[in-house]
Motif scaffolding. Structure first.
Motif, short mmCIF file in Angstrom:
data_model
loop_
_atom_site.label_atom_id
_atom_site.label_comp_id
_atom_site.label_asym_id
_atom_site.label_seq_id
_atom_site.Cartn_x
_atom_site.Cartn_y
_atom_site.Cartn_z
N VAL A 1 12.54 -35.05 40.37
CA VAL A 1 12.95 -36.45 40.58
C VAL A 1 13.32 -36.67 42.03
CG1 VAL A 1 14.60 -38.25 39.95
CG2 VAL A 1 13.78 -36.64 38.21
N LEU A 2 14.12 -35.77 42.56
CA LEU A 2 14.60 -35.89 43.94
C LEU A 2 13.44 -35.87 44.93
CD1 LEU A 2 17.14 -36.11 45.68
CD2 LEU A 2 17.19 -33.62 45.80
N GLY A 3 12.45 -35.01 44.68
CA GLY A 3 11.29 -34.94 45.57
C GLY A 3 10.55 -36.27 45.64
N ALA A 4 10.32 -36.89 44.49
CA ALA A 4 9.63 -38.19 44.45
C ALA A 4 10.47 -39.27 45.10
CB ALA A 4 9.33 -38.56 42.99
N ALA A 5 11.78 -39.22 44.89
CA ALA A 5 12.68 -40.22 45.45
C ALA A 5 12.75 -40.12 46.97
CB ALA A 5 14.07 -40.06 44.85
N GLU A 6 12.84 -38.92 47.48
CA GLU A 6 12.92 -38.72 48.93
C GLU A 6 11.64 -39.18 49.61
OE1 GLU A 6 13.90 -34.61 49.38
OE2 GLU A 6 16.07 -34.95 49.23
N GLN A 7 10.52 -38.94 48.96
CA GLN A 7 9.23 -39.34 49.53
C GLN A 7 9.13 -40.86 49.65
OE1 GLN A 7 5.91 -37.60 47.51
NE2 GLN A 7 4.43 -38.23 49.06
N SER A 8 9.73 -41.55 48.70
CA SER A 8 9.66 -43.02 48.69
C SER A 8 10.92 -43.69 49.25
CB SER A 8 9.43 -43.52 47.26
OG SER A 8 8.25 -42.99 46.73
N LYS A 9 11.90 -42.87 49.68
CA LYS A 9 13.17 -43.37 50.22
C LYS A 9 13.91 -44.24 49.20
CE LYS A 9 12.41 -41.47 54.23
NZ LYS A 9 13.19 -40.27 54.63
N ILE A 10 13.87 -43.84 47.94
CA ILE A 10 14.57 -44.54 46.87
C ILE A 10 15.78 -43.69 46.46
CG2 ILE A 10 14.43 -45.37 44.48
CD1 ILE A 10 12.88 -47.08 46.43
N PRO A 11 17.00 -44.16 46.66
CA PRO A 11 18.19 -43.35 46.36
C PRO A 11 18.35 -43.02 44.88
CG PRO A 11 18.80 -45.60 46.89
CD PRO A 11 17.34 -45.48 47.18
N VAL A 12 18.93 -41.85 44.60
CA VAL A 12 19.11 -41.38 43.23
C VAL A 12 20.59 -41.21 42.93
CG1 VAL A 12 18.47 -39.64 41.53
CG2 VAL A 12 16.98 -40.05 43.49
N PHE A 13 21.02 -41.74 41.80
CA PHE A 13 22.40 -41.57 41.33
C PHE A 13 22.35 -40.82 39.99
CE2 PHE A 13 22.32 -45.10 44.19
CZ PHE A 13 23.53 -45.03 44.88
N ALA A 14 23.48 -40.24 39.61
CA ALA A 14 23.50 -39.41 38.41
C ALA A 14 24.74 -39.66 37.56
CB ALA A 14 23.42 -37.93 38.80
N SER A 15 24.79 -38.99 36.41
CA SER A 15 25.93 -39.12 35.51
C SER A 15 26.82 -37.88 35.50
CB SER A 15 25.45 -39.37 34.07
OG SER A 15 24.98 -40.67 33.93
N ASP A 16 26.31 -36.77 36.03
CA ASP A 16 27.11 -35.54 36.01
C ASP A 16 27.32 -35.00 37.42
OD1 ASP A 16 25.23 -32.83 36.31
OD2 ASP A 16 24.14 -34.59 35.63
N THR A 17 28.40 -34.31 37.60
CA THR A 17 28.82 -33.85 38.93
C THR A 17 27.89 -32.80 39.51
OG1 THR A 17 30.30 -32.22 37.92
CG2 THR A 17 31.23 -34.37 38.42
N ASP A 18 27.34 -31.94 38.67
CA ASP A 18 26.47 -30.88 39.19
C ASP A 18 25.19 -31.44 39.77
OD1 ASP A 18 27.72 -28.15 38.63
OD2 ASP A 18 27.96 -29.14 36.72
N THR A 19 24.68 -32.54 39.20
CA THR A 19 23.47 -33.15 39.74
C THR A 19 23.75 -33.80 41.10
OG1 THR A 19 22.65 -33.51 37.50
CG2 THR A 19 21.61 -34.79 39.24
N VAL A 20 24.96 -34.29 41.29
CA VAL A 20 25.35 -34.80 42.61
C VAL A 20 25.37 -33.65 43.63
CG1 VAL A 20 27.23 -35.84 43.95
CG2 VAL A 20 26.63 -36.76 41.71
N LYS A 21 25.85 -32.52 43.22
CA LYS A 21 25.86 -31.36 44.11
C LYS A 21 24.44 -30.91 44.45
CE LYS A 21 30.32 -29.74 42.38
NZ LYS A 21 31.05 -28.73 41.58
N ARG A 22 23.49 -31.23 43.59
CA ARG A 22 22.10 -30.85 43.80
C ARG A 22 21.33 -31.89 44.62
NH1 ARG A 22 20.36 -29.90 37.74
NH2 ARG A 22 18.31 -29.33 38.57
N GLY A 23 21.94 -33.05 44.92
CA GLY A 23 21.26 -34.01 45.80
C GLY A 23 21.31 -35.46 45.39
N ALA A 24 21.89 -35.77 44.22
CA ALA A 24 22.10 -37.19 43.88
C ALA A 24 23.24 -37.71 44.74
CB ALA A 24 22.43 -37.33 42.39
N ILE A 25 23.35 -39.02 44.88
CA ILE A 25 24.31 -39.60 45.83
C ILE A 25 25.74 -39.60 45.32
CG2 ILE A 25 24.95 -41.73 47.04
CD1 ILE A 25 21.85 -42.19 47.25
N ALA A 26 25.95 -40.03 44.09
CA ALA A 26 27.33 -40.14 43.60
C ALA A 26 27.37 -40.29 42.09
CB ALA A 26 28.03 -41.33 44.26
N THR A 27 28.55 -40.05 41.52
CA THR A 27 28.77 -40.29 40.10
C THR A 27 30.27 -40.34 39.81
OG1 THR A 27 28.22 -39.57 37.84
CG2 THR A 27 28.91 -37.87 39.38
#
Length: 336
Positions: free
Chosen positions: A245-271
Motif C-alpha cells: 500500500v505504501l509503495g503505491a501511495a508514495e508513487q502517487s503522493k497520496i498520504p496514508v493513515f492507519a488505525s494501529d500504532t505499528d502501521t504508523v511506525k512502518r510509514g503511515a502518517i498518524a493514528t
C-alpha cells in the motif's frame, strides 16, 4: 561361662541387625509415604491469524501476561502455537486440531482465528484478543456477561476520531480511500462506522474490497488515482501487506493513515491507536484467571477505551504534510 558369653554376643548381634533393619524399613516407609510431587502442566493452544507487528506484539504480551500470573512456558505451561498465515481454511484446521487435542485453554489472536476456535471448541474455554466487534463476530451475545465459554479483549477504536485526525492534516479532504477484506467481519464493521462518520463530515468513502493478500497492491494503486488520502483499518490481511500500500501511495503522493500504532511506525502518517503489547498482556492475564478457575461466562469483554495519538514525522514530511503544534502536544509518540 564361655557358652553364656557366646550366647550373649549372639543375642546382641541379632538385636543390632534387627534395629538396622527396622531403621532401613522406616526410611523406606517414610519415602513411600511422601511420593515425588508431580507438577501439573497446562496445555495451551495459541492460534494467530497472520504475522504482522501488531499481532506479534499481542502474541508476546499474552505470554508475558501468563508468566506474570504464574504460568510460564517450559515450566508449568505447554504452548502449542499455530499461525494460519492469513488463510481462513487454516484457522478452521488449527481450531479442530486443538479440539481433538483437548487443550486446557485456547487463546485466539484476531477475529478469523477467534471465530474458528469458538465454533470448534465448546467444552473448553476460549479467550480472544484483537477482535474489533465481538458481537458482530458472534463470539459473545453480551459484552458484560458473555454467558458461554468465550471471552476476551477488543481493539475497537473510534472511526469518528480517526477521520477528524485525518482532516487536521488535510482540511480540504473530499475523498478518502479505504482497503479492507470483505471476509473479515471486523473490517466490515469499521468501514460501516467510517462511512457513518464521513457522512457527517461531507467526506466520500471510496472502498476497495479484497479477498486475498495478492490483491492489496492492485487495490491501493486503483484508489490512489481517485482519492485524496488512503486509510487502513484494523484489517489483518491489509496490514500484513502494508508495504505494498505504501509503495503505491508514495508513487502517487497520496498520504496514508492507519488505525494501529505499528502501521504508523512502518510509514503511515498518524493514528489514534492502542498499545497492542499491552492488550496482549491484558489478554494473558484474563487467560490466567480462567486457568485459575474463573468462568469465561462471567468475565466481561475488556475493551481498550483510551486511544493515544502516534505521528510519524518522517512520513508526514515525505507526503508534504505539516504537523501542527496542537498535534505535537497531544502526541504520545512522534516517530522520527
Amino acid at each position: 561361662m564361655r557358652r553364656a558369653v557366646s550366647m550373649g554376643l549372639t543375642a546382641l548381634l541379632a538385636f543390632s541387625l534387627a534395629a538396622c533393619g527396622n531403621q532401613t524399613d522406616g526410611k523406606t516407609e517414610a519415602t513411600a509415604a511422601k511420593p515425588a510431587e508431580q507438577k501439573q502442566i497446562v496445555k495451551l493452544g495459541l492460534t494467530q491469524f497472520v504475522e504482522h507487528p501488531a499481532l506479534d506484539a499481542i502474541h508476546q504480551g499474552i505470554l508475558d501476561g501468563l508468566k506474570a500470573s504464574g504460568f510460564e512456558e517450559g515450566k508449568n505451561l505447554e504452548v502449542d502455537y499455530q499461525n494460519a498465515h492469513g488463510d481462513m481454511n487454516n484457522t478452521v484446521s488449527i481450531a479442530q486440531k486443538y479440539a481433538g487435542d483437548q487443550k486446557d485453554l485456547v487463546v485466539a489472536i484476531a477475529t478469523p482465528s477467534a471465530q474458528a476456535a469458538a465454533k470448534a471448541i465448546t467444552d473448553k474455554p476460549v479467550v480472544f484478543s484483537a477482535v474489533t466487534d465481538p458481537l458482530s463476530a458472534q463470539l459473545v451475545s453480551n459484552l458484560e456477561k458473555p454467558g458461554g465459554n468465550v471471552t476476551g479483549t477488543s481493539d475497537k477504536v473510534s472511526m469518528e476520531q480517526q477521520l477528524q485526525l485525518i482532516k487536521k492534516f488535510l482540511p480540504d479532504l473530499k475523498k478518502l480511500g479505504v482497503i479492507y477484506t470483505t471476509s473479515e467481519v471486523n473490517s466490515e464493521v469499521q468501514v460501516k462506522d467510517l462511512e457513518e462518520a464521513a457522512s457527517k463530515e461531507g467526506v466520500e468513502i471510496v472502498k476497495a474490497g479484497i479477498s486475498q493478500l495478492s490483491e492489496v497492491q492492485l487495490a491501493a494503486t486503483g484508489l490512489t488515482a481517485k482519492t485524496d488520502a488512503l486509510f487502513i483499518p484494523i484489517d489483518n490481511t491489509v496490514v500484513s501487506s502494508f508495504e505494498a500500500v505504501l509503495g503505491a501511495a508514495e508513487q502517487s503522493k497520496i498520504p496514508v493513515f492507519a488505525s494501529d500504532t505499528d502501521t504508523v511506525k512502518r510509514g503511515a502518517i498518524a493514528t489514534y491507536g492502542i498499545d497492542y503489547y499491552g492488550m496482549g498482556k491484558q489478554t494473558g492475564e484474563m487467560a490466567a484467571r480462567v486457568l485459575k478457575g474463573q468462568s469465561p461466562a462471567d468475565m466481561p469483554v475488556e475493551i481498550s477505551r483510551q486511544a493515544e495519538l502516534y505521528i510519524n514525522e518522517t512520513a508526514a514530511a515525505k507526503f508534504g504534510l505539516t504537523i501542527s503544534d496542537e498535534l505535537k502536544q497531544q502526541a504520545k509518540e512522534i516517530i522520527k
